[in-house]
Write a protein that holds these residues in place. Sequence first.
Motif, PDB file in Angstrom:
ATOM      1  N   ALA A   1       0.797  -1.206  -0.125  1.00  0.00           N
ATOM      2  CA  ALA A   1      -0.079   0.106  -0.057  1.00  0.00           C
ATOM      3  C   ALA A   1       0.761   1.210  -0.071  1.00  0.00           C
ATOM      4  O   ALA A   1       0.575   2.024  -0.597  1.00  0.00           O
ATOM      5  N   ILE A   2       1.855   1.234   0.720  1.00  0.00           N
ATOM      6  CA  ILE A   2       2.732   2.523   0.806  1.00  0.00           C
ATOM      7  C   ILE A   2       3.314   2.596  -0.443  1.00  0.00           C
ATOM      8  O   ILE A   2       3.636   3.818  -1.055  1.00  0.00           O
ATOM      9  N   LYS A   3       4.096   1.361  -1.280  1.00  0.00           N
ATOM     10  CA  LYS A   3       4.592   1.714  -2.389  1.00  0.00           C
ATOM     11  C   LYS A   3       3.474   2.204  -3.559  1.00  0.00           C
ATOM     12  O   LYS A   3       3.869   2.989  -4.226  1.00  0.00           O
ATOM     13  N   ASN A   4       2.479   1.829  -3.592  1.00  0.00           N
ATOM     14  CA  ASN A   4       1.239   1.994  -4.417  1.00  0.00           C
ATOM     15  C   ASN A   4       0.919   3.655  -4.276  1.00  0.00           C
ATOM     16  O   ASN A   4       0.607   4.432  -5.019  1.00  0.00           O
ATOM     17  N   TRP A   5       0.858   4.011  -2.952  1.00  0.00           N
ATOM     18  CA  TRP A   5       0.303   5.327  -2.437  1.00  0.00           C
ATOM     19  C   TRP A   5       1.580   6.243  -2.963  1.00  0.00           C
ATOM     20  O   TRP A   5       1.172   7.327  -3.551  1.00  0.00           O
ATOM     21  N   SER A   6       2.718   5.861  -3.085  1.00  0.00           N
ATOM     22  CA  SER A   6       3.750   6.774  -3.179  1.00  0.00           C
ATOM     23  C   SER A   6       3.899   6.888  -4.769  1.00  0.00           C
ATOM     24  O   SER A   6       4.422   7.913  -5.177  1.00  0.00           O
ATOM     25  N   GLY A   7       3.409   5.892  -5.516  1.00  0.00           N
ATOM     26  CA  GLY A   7       3.434   5.885  -7.026  1.00  0.00           C
ATOM     27  C   GLY A   7       2.310   6.914  -7.491  1.00  0.00           C
ATOM     28  O   GLY A   7       2.363   7.113  -8.718  1.00  0.00           O
ATOM     29  N   LEU A   8       1.355   7.430  -6.513  1.00  0.00           N
ATOM     30  CA  LEU A   8       0.478   8.332  -7.076  1.00  0.00           C
ATOM     31  C   LEU A   8       0.845   9.725  -6.892  1.00  0.00           C
ATOM     32  O   LEU A   8       1.723   9.989  -5.866  1.00  0.00           O
ATOM     33  N   SER A   9       0.514  10.651  -7.727  1.00  0.00           N
ATOM     34  CA  SER A   9       0.843  12.156  -7.718  1.00  0.00           C
ATOM     35  C   SER A   9      -0.189  12.565  -6.364  1.00  0.00           C
ATOM     36  O   SER A   9      -1.095  11.995  -6.046  1.00  0.00           O
TER      37      SER A   9
ATOM     38  N   PRO B   1      -0.798  -4.764  -8.449  1.00  0.00           N
ATOM     39  CA  PRO B   1       0.723  -5.133  -8.741  1.00  0.00           C
ATOM     40  C   PRO B   1       1.670  -3.970  -8.761  1.00  0.00           C
ATOM     41  O   PRO B   1       1.348  -2.943  -9.671  1.00  0.00           O
ATOM     42  N   ILE B   2       2.903  -4.030  -8.272  1.00  0.00           N
ATOM     43  CA  ILE B   2       3.727  -2.765  -8.538  1.00  0.00           C
ATOM     44  C   ILE B   2       4.964  -3.325  -8.855  1.00  0.00           C
ATOM     45  O   ILE B   2       5.337  -4.467  -9.074  1.00  0.00           O
ATOM     46  N   ASP B   3       5.752  -2.551  -9.824  1.00  0.00           N
ATOM     47  CA  ASP B   3       6.958  -2.833 -10.595  1.00  0.00           C
ATOM     48  C   ASP B   3       7.995  -2.387  -9.627  1.00  0.00           C
ATOM     49  O   ASP B   3       8.436  -1.507  -9.173  1.00  0.00           O
ATOM     50  N   ASP B   4       8.674  -3.525  -8.666  1.00  0.00           N
ATOM     51  CA  ASP B   4       9.614  -3.338  -7.788  1.00  0.00           C
ATOM     52  C   ASP B   4      11.089  -2.723  -8.182  1.00  0.00           C
ATOM     53  O   ASP B   4      11.497  -2.060  -7.745  1.00  0.00           O
ATOM     54  N   GLU B   5      11.214  -2.715  -9.709  1.00  0.00           N
ATOM     55  CA  GLU B   5      12.372  -2.083 -10.199  1.00  0.00           C
ATOM     56  C   GLU B   5      12.351  -0.568 -10.218  1.00  0.00           C
ATOM     57  O   GLU B   5      13.202   0.043  -9.758  1.00  0.00           O
ATOM     58  N   ASP B   6      11.110   0.001 -10.709  1.00  0.00           N
ATOM     59  CA  ASP B   6      10.892   1.518 -10.613  1.00  0.00           C
ATOM     60  C   ASP B   6       9.962   2.061  -9.552  1.00  0.00           C
ATOM     61  O   ASP B   6       9.717   3.132  -9.650  1.00  0.00           O
ATOM     62  N   LYS B   7       9.525   0.977  -8.663  1.00  0.00           N
ATOM     63  CA  LYS B   7       8.451   1.483  -7.770  1.00  0.00           C
ATOM     64  C   LYS B   7       7.371   2.274  -8.056  1.00  0.00           C
ATOM     65  O   LYS B   7       6.642   2.958  -7.464  1.00  0.00           O
ATOM     66  N   SER B   8       6.930   1.845  -9.209  1.00  0.00           N
ATOM     67  CA  SER B   8       5.483   2.583  -9.894  1.00  0.00           C
ATOM     68  C   SER B   8       4.611   1.646 -10.023  1.00  0.00           C
ATOM     69  O   SER B   8       4.720   0.260 -10.190  1.00  0.00           O
ATOM     70  N   GLN B   9       3.444   2.072  -9.920  1.00  0.00           N
ATOM     71  CA  GLN B   9       2.100   1.133 -10.298  1.00  0.00           C
ATOM     72  C   GLN B   9       2.155   0.611 -11.640  1.00  0.00           C
ATOM     73  O   GLN B   9       2.507   1.355 -12.636  1.00  0.00           O
ATOM     74  N   VAL B  10       1.757  -0.359 -11.813  1.00  0.00           N
ATOM     75  CA  VAL B  10       1.495  -0.865 -13.211  1.00  0.00           C
ATOM     76  C   VAL B  10       0.398  -0.503 -13.572  1.00  0.00           C
ATOM     77  O   VAL B  10      -0.829  -0.577 -12.904  1.00  0.00           O
ATOM     78  N   ASN B  11       0.135   0.334 -14.742  1.00  0.00           N
ATOM     79  CA  ASN B  11      -1.155   0.960 -15.145  1.00  0.00           C
ATOM     80  C   ASN B  11      -1.959  -0.139 -15.581  1.00  0.00           C
ATOM     81  O   ASN B  11      -1.919  -1.112 -16.320  1.00  0.00           O
ATOM     82  N   MET B  12      -3.183  -0.070 -14.839  1.00  0.00           N
ATOM     83  CA  MET B  12      -4.393  -1.083 -14.939  1.00  0.00           C
ATOM     84  C   MET B  12      -4.921  -1.239 -16.310  1.00  0.00           C
ATOM     85  O   MET B  12      -5.136  -2.147 -16.952  1.00  0.00           O
ATOM     86  N   PHE B  13      -5.096   0.062 -17.189  1.00  0.00           N
ATOM     87  CA  PHE B  13      -5.502   0.223 -18.585  1.00  0.00           C
ATOM     88  C   PHE B  13      -4.371  -0.770 -19.293  1.00  0.00           C
ATOM     89  O   PHE B  13      -5.135  -1.358 -20.218  1.00  0.00           O
ATOM     90  N   GLU B  14      -3.021  -0.435 -19.154  1.00  0.00           N
ATOM     91  CA  GLU B  14      -2.217  -1.023 -20.054  1.00  0.00           C
ATOM     92  C   GLU B  14      -2.344  -2.670 -19.985  1.00  0.00           C
ATOM     93  O   GLU B  14      -2.393  -3.423 -21.027  1.00  0.00           O
ATOM     94  N   MET B  15      -2.506  -2.919 -18.661  1.00  0.00           N
ATOM     95  CA  MET B  15      -2.671  -4.517 -18.390  1.00  0.00           C
ATOM     96  C   MET B  15      -3.778  -5.084 -19.169  1.00  0.00           C
ATOM     97  O   MET B  15      -4.048  -6.281 -19.630  1.00  0.00           O
ATOM     98  N   PHE B  16      -4.958  -4.420 -18.929  1.00  0.00           N
ATOM     99  CA  PHE B  16      -6.108  -4.685 -19.565  1.00  0.00           C
ATOM    100  C   PHE B  16      -6.156  -4.841 -20.980  1.00  0.00           C
ATOM    101  O   PHE B  16      -6.689  -5.979 -21.711  1.00  0.00           O
TER     102      PHE B  16
END
Length: 186
Positions: free
Chosen positions: A122-130, A166-181
């Motif tokens: 949650a902290i990583k994903n929260w951090s990935g949001l502006s 899911p988050i990308d541990d390499e760049d600590k950003s959220q995986v874009n849900m739309f791209e995954m879809f």
Amino acid sequence: MTKKRALGFGYLPQESKHHFLLVTPRSPNEDVAVYERFDWDESENQETGIVEDNLRVTLDRHKWNSIKDFLTTSFNNRLKENDVTVGRFKIGHVPIERLLGKEMVLLMWAIEDSDPQLISTAIKNWSGLSREERWWLFTMANAITGHADDKRGWRKAIRFALTENPIDDEDKSQVNMFEMFYKNVK
């Protein structure tokens, strides 16, 4: 330039009456609570200004302790950028500037009913949001399910988005849900 002297975390009553109030009881067995407040009176006892209808979230002490240091660092870095005195979370009442309060409550909503092992996600994903995304998510959830007991709809979606996305541990950003879809649709 002189630093602005703030109360708690960035709260400047001369600029706005709107703020959040974190209440941390002395007993380590009691939950912390966050209230959204729209008034501040230096002369009154701030405890009397707490309105239960404005209770946004309660969080058990273990979960609070898991995010407290992270939030302290994050908020203080932002306050330093704006030449505002830094804050600390302590026992009792801590006022929090309204935008920082929105962000804090959003993270607390995400973990309030989650498995404690998901807090780091949650902290990583929260951090990935502006900041603006956090404010918007808070505003949307608060409009419909903003009371501490309203744990459905937007609140539930926030929990899933921040603890299970899911988050990308390499760049600590959220995986874009739309791209995954769209990858999965092709």
